[in-house]
Write a protein that holds these residues in place. Structure first.
Motif, PDB file in Angstrom:
ATOM      1  N   ARG A   1     -26.840  16.391 -11.886  1.00 19.85           N
ATOM      2  CA  ARG A   1     -25.894  15.852 -10.885  1.00 19.85           C
ATOM      3  C   ARG A   1     -24.476  15.810 -11.483  1.00 19.85           C
ATOM      4  O   ARG A   1     -23.515  16.315 -10.883  1.00 19.85           O
ATOM      5  CB  ARG A   1     -26.335  14.439 -10.483  1.00 19.85           C
ATOM      6  CG  ARG A   1     -25.332  13.683  -9.621  1.00 19.85           C
ATOM      7  CD  ARG A   1     -25.603  12.188  -9.686  1.00 19.85           C
ATOM      8  NE  ARG A   1     -25.468  11.718 -11.067  1.00 19.85           N
ATOM      9  CZ  ARG A   1     -26.021  10.606 -11.545  1.00 19.85           C
ATOM     10  NH1 ARG A   1     -26.757   9.846 -10.773  1.00 19.85           N
ATOM     11  NH2 ARG A   1     -25.847  10.265 -12.816  1.00 19.85           N
ATOM     12  N   ASP A   2     -24.358  15.249 -12.683  1.00 19.73           N
ATOM     13  CA  ASP A   2     -23.039  15.134 -13.319  1.00 19.73           C
ATOM     14  C   ASP A   2     -22.451  16.505 -13.614  1.00 19.73           C
ATOM     15  O   ASP A   2     -21.255  16.740 -13.428  1.00 19.73           O
ATOM     16  CB  ASP A   2     -23.149  14.311 -14.612  1.00 19.73           C
ATOM     17  CG  ASP A   2     -23.526  12.862 -14.322  1.00 19.73           C
ATOM     18  OD1 ASP A   2     -23.456  12.456 -13.136  1.00 19.73           O
ATOM     19  OD2 ASP A   2     -23.908  12.149 -15.267  1.00 19.73           O
ATOM     20  N   GLU A   3     -23.311  17.438 -14.056  1.00 24.99           N
ATOM     21  CA  GLU A   3     -22.817  18.794 -14.356  1.00 24.99           C
ATOM     22  C   GLU A   3     -22.246  19.452 -13.093  1.00 24.99           C
ATOM     23  O   GLU A   3     -21.174  20.071 -13.126  1.00 24.99           O
ATOM     24  CB  GLU A   3     -23.962  19.640 -14.912  1.00 24.99           C
ATOM     25  CG  GLU A   3     -23.534  21.071 -15.245  1.00 24.99           C
ATOM     26  CD  GLU A   3     -24.718  21.951 -15.621  1.00 24.99           C
ATOM     27  OE1 GLU A   3     -25.695  21.448 -16.205  1.00 24.99           O
ATOM     28  OE2 GLU A   3     -24.637  23.171 -15.320  1.00 24.99           O
TER      29      GLU A   3
ATOM     30  N   LEU B   1     -21.037  17.981 -10.369  1.00 27.24           N
ATOM     31  CA  LEU B   1     -19.790  17.327  -9.949  1.00 27.24           C
ATOM     32  C   LEU B   1     -18.625  17.760 -10.842  1.00 27.24           C
ATOM     33  O   LEU B   1     -17.517  18.023 -10.356  1.00 27.24           O
ATOM     34  CB  LEU B   1     -19.955  15.801  -9.985  1.00 27.24           C
ATOM     35  CG  LEU B   1     -20.989  15.224  -9.001  1.00 27.24           C
ATOM     36  CD1 LEU B   1     -21.141  13.719  -9.195  1.00 27.24           C
ATOM     37  CD2 LEU B   1     -20.579  15.522  -7.553  1.00 27.24           C
ATOM     38  N   HIS B   2     -18.861  17.866 -12.145  1.00 27.59           N
ATOM     39  CA  HIS B   2     -17.794  18.303 -13.051  1.00 27.59           C
ATOM     40  C   HIS B   2     -17.453  19.775 -12.842  1.00 27.59           C
ATOM     41  O   HIS B   2     -16.297  20.176 -12.974  1.00 27.59           O
ATOM     42  CB  HIS B   2     -18.185  18.021 -14.506  1.00 27.59           C
ATOM     43  CG  HIS B   2     -17.987  16.584 -14.881  1.00 27.59           C
ATOM     44  ND1 HIS B   2     -19.037  15.684 -14.979  1.00 27.59           N
ATOM     45  CD2 HIS B   2     -16.860  15.865 -15.115  1.00 27.59           C
ATOM     46  CE1 HIS B   2     -18.563  14.480 -15.294  1.00 27.59           C
ATOM     47  NE2 HIS B   2     -17.244  14.555 -15.366  1.00 27.59           N
ATOM     48  N   THR B   3     -18.459  20.574 -12.495  1.00 25.09           N
ATOM     49  CA  THR B   3     -18.184  21.990 -12.192  1.00 25.09           C
ATOM     50  C   THR B   3     -17.214  22.084 -11.025  1.00 25.09           C
ATOM     51  O   THR B   3     -16.237  22.847 -11.059  1.00 25.09           O
ATOM     52  CB  THR B   3     -19.499  22.724 -11.843  1.00 25.09           C
ATOM     53  OG1 THR B   3     -20.353  22.681 -12.978  1.00 25.09           O
ATOM     54  CG2 THR B   3     -19.241  24.170 -11.448  1.00 25.09           C
TER      55      THR B   3
ATOM     56  N   ALA C   1     -15.152  19.752  -9.980  1.00 27.91           N
ATOM     57  CA  ALA C   1     -13.837  19.213 -10.379  1.00 27.91           C
ATOM     58  C   ALA C   1     -13.031  20.296 -11.098  1.00 27.91           C
ATOM     59  O   ALA C   1     -11.807  20.389 -10.933  1.00 27.91           O
ATOM     60  CB  ALA C   1     -14.036  18.001 -11.285  1.00 27.91           C
TER      61      ALA C   1
ATOM     62  N   ALA D   1     -15.583  14.476  -9.630  1.00 30.48           N
ATOM     63  CA  ALA D   1     -16.674  13.809 -10.354  1.00 30.48           C
ATOM     64  C   ALA D   1     -16.500  12.293 -10.321  1.00 30.48           C
ATOM     65  O   ALA D   1     -17.467  11.535 -10.347  1.00 30.48           O
ATOM     66  CB  ALA D   1     -16.724  14.307 -11.798  1.00 30.48           C
ATOM     67  N   HIS D   2     -15.269  11.850 -10.237  1.00 27.86           N
ATOM     68  CA  HIS D   2     -14.983  10.419 -10.283  1.00 27.86           C
ATOM     69  C   HIS D   2     -14.959   9.798  -8.886  1.00 27.86           C
ATOM     70  O   HIS D   2     -15.420   8.662  -8.683  1.00 27.86           O
ATOM     71  CB  HIS D   2     -13.629  10.216 -10.984  1.00 27.86           C
ATOM     72  CG  HIS D   2     -13.274   8.778 -11.146  1.00 27.86           C
ATOM     73  ND1 HIS D   2     -12.420   8.119 -10.284  1.00 27.86           N
ATOM     74  CD2 HIS D   2     -13.674   7.854 -12.047  1.00 27.86           C
ATOM     75  CE1 HIS D   2     -12.304   6.867 -10.653  1.00 27.86           C
ATOM     76  NE2 HIS D   2     -13.045   6.680 -11.725  1.00 27.86           N
TER      77      HIS D   2
END
Ligand SMILES: Cc1cc2nc3c(=O)[nH]c(=O)nc-3n(C[C@H](O)[C@H](O)[C@H](O)COP(=O)(O)OP(=O)(O)OC[C@H]3O[C@@H](n4cnc5c(N)ncnc54)[C@H](O)[C@@H]3O)c2cc1C
Length: 248
Positions: free
Chosen positions: A134-136, A138-140, A142, A150-151
């Motif tokens: 999930r975090d990967e 969202l950062h992709t 961003a 992501a934030h």
């Protein structure tokens, strides 16, 4: 078939039944199995993040695709090698772009769809992988122009192939049988069930296939089977100039 029995035990007499579940579920309910010369193959699956945000990004329409540079390689990774995409290609959907009433004033509904291996192709530890993936994702996004994504996006639900399987979807994919040559057009499992005249199948596991338009057509084909309309297709007599009216 003379009746349907609900999960609560109610018996409903019927003249005919349209089964619009997954193909394998439909056959299981009938106590039968689809007879196929080769095993059924399933489509790749997807990880879907559901969330919301107070932000608006110019780049986001109702549907927006973000391709990775290595998007061709992703087909091999998810469909044959059973791996996560090394350079994700992603679909971001913002339904509030066309229907703001779907969220409270000032908020946007967001979902992110990442193609992923189904459970037949990839044996991944989805519960363990899900938070980091999930975090990967969202950062992709961003890093692809959605500054602060992501934030500023709150993710409420992460749906993985394991989740789809827990919801009863074969091979952990919501996209049903793949559209290989042997599962497309006349080779796709038919909407008739051998040996049971008054049961017809509809939905993405039968003809014509996956997606909202094909599924709507499958409903029409099922109705035509039950009304007999599919048999009323008129053929022009030899030499006649009249047109053919297709009814199914
Ligand atoms: C995230 C995502 C995005 C998509 N985006 C698009 C898109 O943009 N455009 C597009 O064309 N297609 C899209 N699709 C594909 C499309 O949604 C599907 O192909 C289509 O909805 C399949 O319809 P269906 O009626 O066959 O199955 P479903 O819509 O899954 O309906 C089957 C129903 O049967 C019920 N059911 C299952 N088992 C039983 C049982 N034993 N007893 C009673 N009921 C049961 C289920 O609860 C469900 O309500 C998307 C799919 C997903 C997952």
């Amino acid at each position: 078939m003379s009746a349907v029995v609900t999960a609560e035990g109610e018996r409903l007499a019927c003249d005919a039944v349209v089964l619009a579940t997954e193909l394998t579920t439909a056959y299981a309910l009938l106590g039968a199995r689809p007879r196929r010369p080769v095993p059924l193959r399933y489509s790749p699956s997807a990880v879907v993040l559901h969330g919301s945000t107070h932000r608006e990004w110019q780049a986001l329409d109702h549907h927006t695709l973000f391709f990775g540079g290595a998007w061709r390689r992703t087909f091999a990774e998810i469909a044959r090698e059973g791996r996560l995409m090394s350079d994700p290609s992603l679909l971001v959907t913002r339904p509030t772009a066309t229907d703001p009433a779907l969220a409270p004033p000032g908020r946007q509904v967001i979902s992110v769809l990442a193609p992923a291996p189904n459970l037949h192709t990839g044996r991944l530890d989805w519960p363990g992988l899900a938070p980091a993936y999930r975090d990967e994702l969202l950062h992709t996004l961003a890093g692809r122009g959605l500054d602060g994504f992501a934030h500023d996006v709150t993710i409420d639900e992460v749906v993985t192939p394991r989740t789809w399987a827990e919801r009863g979807l074969a091979a952990g994919t919501p996209f049903s049988l793949s559209h290989t040559l042997l599962q497309t057009g006349p080779f796709r499992p038919a909407n008739r069930v051998r040996g049971i005249d008054n049961v017809v199948l509809a939905g993405c596991g039968t003809v014509p296939g996956v997606g909202i338009p094909p599924v709507l057509i499958s409903g029409r084909l099922a109705a035509a089977r039950l009304t007999g309309e599919h048999r009323t297709r008129r053929r022009p007599r030899a030499g006649a100039s009249s047109s053919v009216r297709s009814t199914s």
